[in-house]
Design an enzyme around this catalytic site. Sequence first.
Site, PDB file in Angstrom:
ATOM      1  CB  SER A 150      75.465  41.658  43.475  1.00 20.44           C
ATOM      2  OG  SER A 150      74.914  42.737  42.780  1.00 20.44           O
ATOM      3  CE1 TYR A 167      81.008  42.451  41.108  1.00 23.88           C
ATOM      4  CE2 TYR A 167      78.917  43.279  40.280  1.00 23.88           C
ATOM      5  CZ  TYR A 167      79.740  42.951  41.332  1.00 23.88           C
ATOM      6  OH  TYR A 167      79.278  43.095  42.611  1.00 23.88           O
ATOM      7  CE  LYS A 183      79.941  39.701  43.536  1.00 19.80           C
ATOM      8  NZ  LYS A 183      80.826  39.315  44.638  1.00 19.80           N
TER       9      LYS A 183
END
Length: 346
Positions: A127, A152, A156
């Site tokens: 992302s 979150y 990544k």
Amino acid sequence: MKHHILVTGGTGYIGSHTAVELIEEGFRVTIIDDLSNSEIGVLEGIEAITGVRPEFEKMNICDQEKLFSMLREKQDFDAIIHFAAHKSVPESVQQPLKYYRNNLTSLMNLLAGMEKHRIPCIVFSSSCTVYGQPDVLPVTEKSPIQPAASPYGNTKRIAEEIISDSVVASSFIKGISLRYFNPIGAHQSALIGELPLGVPDNLVPYITQTGIGIRPLLRVFGNDYNTPDGTPIRDYLHVVDLARAHVMAIDRLLNDRQKKRYEVFNLGIGKGVSVLEMIQSFERVSGQKLNHEIHDRRPGDIEKIWADTSYANTELGWRAERSIDDAVLSAWNWEQYYRKHISGRS
Ligand code: UFG
């Protein structure tokens, strides 16, 4: 013989669109998904579009024993595309361990399984969150990685490092991480699309749910940013364009065309669009006004980001082909089709 691709999280939003593109390009697809944030009925959508029902196993890949026994039985995967992950930014702030445990254990299990069963290629769903708020726009793959704004986002960043280290340590594993900007829209058939659970966090599902009357109004989180109309800017790309990039990444790995055994690509349209411009796009394609009002900023939001995609353009041969209006219209068509024909089916 057809190359066999394992798609984790393949009944999810980006996974299901990628499964369609893979099948249409002649790949054999097996999906594993624990269905914690998707519906089994998505397989029907994939079948209706492609004429092929992908093989499916309900599984949480954090269960290493189950994963390994499946890899042992199937024996013949050529590559893995790894989508399966928790993805809510606010939930990750409240329950960080849920995110670290799930998103990182699943990846480590997959990489261990690849080493054990000699599966040589992995494409990872990363992302633009890894860039935080960049100082210089547009961002290239060489732009500095910033400390993550949420657990979150941190999963990544850490996941990319785990893959990179695993590629170095392995004699045969190769990998590509795809850094998505903001995927939106749905398949042109309106047979598959985004299915947020409960109240959506993301802008476009919130817009379409407001448009159809499920939500009374869209709150625009801040109009006092340093942008032309004061609302934040993102690089929104059509999910079908994004799905095509996965097929190209797989092709690059399978045909040994990488420059390095681990590579990273930005995927966006390369243009920034504001929240108010997204509302205007919806109003244009739907022919109806969208009820919205300006609210306070949402904590954790960055001001603006868009991608430099020249590396993906030249090296992958990929370019976003669909416009913002195409993407918003496809999301709107999907919302209407879903509410009329699918909602409540499973
Ligand atoms: N927005 C609103 N109202 C809403 C929802 C969103 O005004 O109801 C605005 C947000 O403030 C933001 C823009 O719309 O300015 C886009 O918000 P999204 O939630 O759709 O997307 P984000 O850019 O916040 O999040 C995306 C991905 C995440 C990823 C993050 C990285 O969805 O997975 O980018 O920055 F982590």
